[in-house]
Enzyme design. Structure first.
Site, PDB file in Angstrom:
ATOM      1  N   CYS A  26    -148.124 -83.455 -18.199  1.00  0.00           N
ATOM      2  CA  CYS A  26    -147.199 -84.470 -18.704  1.00  0.00           C
ATOM      3  C   CYS A  26    -145.887 -83.764 -19.022  1.00  0.00           C
ATOM      4  CB  CYS A  26    -147.777 -85.184 -19.921  1.00  0.00           C
ATOM      5  SG  CYS A  26    -148.115 -84.103 -21.322  1.00  0.00           S
ATOM      6  N   HIS A 548    -140.465 -88.827 -25.633  1.00  0.00           N
ATOM      7  CA  HIS A 548    -141.826 -88.992 -25.092  1.00  0.00           C
ATOM      8  C   HIS A 548    -142.287 -90.417 -25.395  1.00  0.00           C
ATOM      9  CE1 HIS A 548    -146.106 -88.268 -24.362  1.00  0.00           C
ATOM     10  NE2 HIS A 548    -145.791 -87.103 -23.851  1.00  0.00           N
TER      11      HIS A 548
END
Length: 625
Positions: A26, A548
């Site tokens: 990620c 994020h």
């Protein structure tokens, strides 16, 4: 940093290329899945230069390396021979170890119930409010009461329809057809047949009359069977008529199987589970709340906390209250808050004291993840203290006959969920809270913990002249603005230890009220993973920002996200970076809370974040000096 060397160092520590079942990444973490977890040396990995932290969560082994994770990932892929699956063929790869039956059951329950939880909590809180209104004089025969009552009951009555969606996600079949099958089990014609009680057959085969409203297990089993029927239909239906024939086959086969076999068997299991819980409660009323109170933190850490959810929902649906989950969870949540606040009172470390104070408060309100991951698990002894306090409070809850009338996360904010037919129930709930808090606080205070020293108290090492680091020239303050609108909250309240412990840097989090992410400063896009759930920027003012969007949303693999920039683009504050579908992401079971991190925090003497208020794009939220 030599990322090729980091990749070279990591491979033997994870058991070699052949042990890697799957590798993804990620915005900040390498995410491994292994054939054999026992071959992985987690402690050695965490000590490897370039590794910030190691997290095991959601069946994945996550190695946090920071913003440069794509570089590390590519270096690893090169070392693995250009494949993300270990470079081993199906024939020579080590056989993947199947999870145990218990882990598989917990996984099914977790995936199935996660999308349903908001509806259950919403209905449960309306039930709690309704109880307060009745105490204040609202008649239970009034139309106002009846409307609020059926609204609060809707999620429970139509439980099969809601669970069908989550079950379809877990078993990878069509959610709409799954929900249609659930609707068939609740159709007025079928419920009329059940009420009439007269014999029913299907092509001469007797059909057992079962009321599927409020049920849990029948629909999960039915969707499991439907997933195989759908695969059969997908494989053997001619493509030219698949659009019409496939749904016909799925419903025509799945619905009779559900009504004739799976549904009655699931209803029997429902009854069996309820009878078992009632039998245990009748013989040792203190046992279940004590076990839940003591071991709830362990259940959360291992991901098995969902195991009791079906029992609780079945009891609430059939009895109007439950004794298995809520009383023990109330004791545990309050005890965790008490132990954490003891740390806040006793610690001399400024950062730990601030973290423990905020997360301890949220724990007694009913949300324990920040204190569990940020304080208790890290210090260990306070975790044991919280389990002691939860067990003691659970014993009182069981002996007093405490029950929960609504499905909510137990805490002080949810005490109205313990108001019901028995007026003493809320009194017992308050006493349970007092006992649990006092026991958890006292145990943590007596047992103590290893209090980390303040950084300013540590004697600094004086480097040799040739090794002295370059000092960043003073250039005044630098700031970043909010990338989206919403409620700004402290990082400590984020349900992810990497963010809540500020491993990647200081900052804040925003619970977004919009579906857009804008640039928080003038600068350049430095990172944007293929999953598009995060974006990194290097500001012209020197700040390095990571945004994020959501927790663990890398698992969506870019679904519901759209990027409007690419790496290397120059942007101005306020430029559109990302758009995303909040509703779809949350329906898929993921949080959309969005950490906004200053990843080069160490370059500054102090960082100030704006929290505890609503912010909009353009509002200053981060200031670094």
């Amino acid at each position: 940093m030599d990322y090729k060397k980091l990749a070279y160092d990591l491979l033997p520590l994870v058991g070699g290329v052949q042990n890697i079942s799957k590798l993804t990444h990620c915005a900040t973490r390498l995410r491994f899945e292994f054939h054999d977890r026992s071959k992985v040396d987690a402690k050695a990995i965490e000590k490897t230069p370039g590794v910030i932290s190691v997290v095991e969560k959601g069946g994945q082994f996550q190695v946090v390396v920071g913003n440069d994770v794509p570089v590390t990932y590519r270096a690893l892929i090169n070392e693995m021979g250009g494949t993300a699956t270990g470079g081993a063929s199906a024939a020579d790869a080590a056989p993947e170890k199947k999870p145990s039956i218990i882990n598989r059951i917990v996984s099914v329950i977790s995936t199935t119930f996660t999308p349903v939880i908001p509806a259950l909590i919403g209905g449960g809180m309306i039930k709690a409010v309704l109880s307060i209104l009745v105490l204040c004089g609202l008649s239970d025969t009034s139309s106002t009461y009846q409307i609020l009552n059926f609204v609060s009951d809707a999620a429970f009555y139509f439980m099969p329809v809601l669970l069908a969606y989550g079950a379809a996600i877990k078993f990878e079949c069509n959610p709409v057809l799954a929900m249609t099958l659930a609707c068939a089990l609740l159709h007025p014609t079928w419920t009329g047949m059940v009420s009439a009680g007269e014999g029913v057959d299907f092509f001469g085969i007797p059909v057992r009359l079962v009321d599927y409203s409020y049920s849990v297990i029948p629909i999960i089993l039915s969707i499991w069977i439907m997933s195989y029927v759908e695969r059969f239909a997908e494989k053997y239906t001619p493509s030219i008529i698949k659009f019409f024939l496939k749904p016909l086959i799925i419903l025509f086969i799945s619905a009779p199987i559900a009504l004739l076999i799976v549904g009655p068997f699931g209803a029997f299991l429902n009854t069996l589970i309820e009878m078992g819980a009632n039998a245990i409660n009748a013989r040792a009323s203190w046992l279940l709340p004590m076990l839940m109170g003591a071991f709830q933190p362990f259940l959360v850490l291992t991901g098995t906390a969902w195991a009791m959810t079906p029992i609780a929902t079945v009891q609430i649906s059939s009895l109007g209250y439950e004794i298995v989950n809520g009383p023990g969870m109330l004791a545990s949540n309050i005890a965790q808050g008490g132990a954490t606040l003891a740390v806040a009172c006793k610690s001399k470390n400024h950062q730990l004291r601030q973290l423990a104070a905020s997360s301890g408060f949220t724990a007694v309100m009913g949300i324990t993840e920040p204190c569990l991951y940020g304080v208790l698990l890290k210090l260990k002894k306070p975790l044991i203290a919280s389990m002691i306090g939860g067990g003691i409070g659970g014993i009182y809850a069981g002996l007093s006959g405490l029950v929960r009338y609504a499905f909510v996360s137990p805490g002080l904010a949810a005490l109205p969920a313990f108001i019901g037919a028995n007026p003493m129930n809320i009194v017992h709930a308050v006493i349970t809270c007092l006992i649990s808090f006092a026991a958890g606080f006292a145990a943590a205070w007596i047992m103590g913990f290893d209090d980390p020293a303040n950084e300013e108290d540590a004697a600094p090492e004086v480097p040799a002249a040739s090794e002295a680091p370059a000092v960043k020239a003073a250039s005044g303050e630098a700031f970043a603005v909010a990338p989206t609108a919403g409620a700004a909250i402290p990082l400590e309240e984020v349900n992810d230890a990497v963010f809540s412990q500020k491993i990647l840097g200081d900052g804040l989090a925003i619970q977004p009220a919009e579906d857009t992410i804008c640039a928080p400063l003038d600068g350049e896009i430095t990172s944007l993973p293929d999953s598009k759930h995060a974006v990194g920027l290097r500001g012209d003012n020197g700040m390095e920002i990571l945004i994020h969007v959501g927790i663990d949303t890398v698992n969506l693999q870019g679904k519901y996200y759209e990027a409007h920039v690419k790496v290397g683009d120059k942007v101005r504050a306020g430029d559109l970076l990302l758009t995303f579908d909040r509703a779809a992401i949350e329906a898929a079971g993921y949080e959309t809370v969005t950490p906004v991190l200053l990843t080069n925090t160490d370059d500054y003497q102090s960082v100030q974040a704006v929290t505890g208020q609503q912010v909009r794009p353009g509002d200053r939220v981060l200031t670094a000096l």
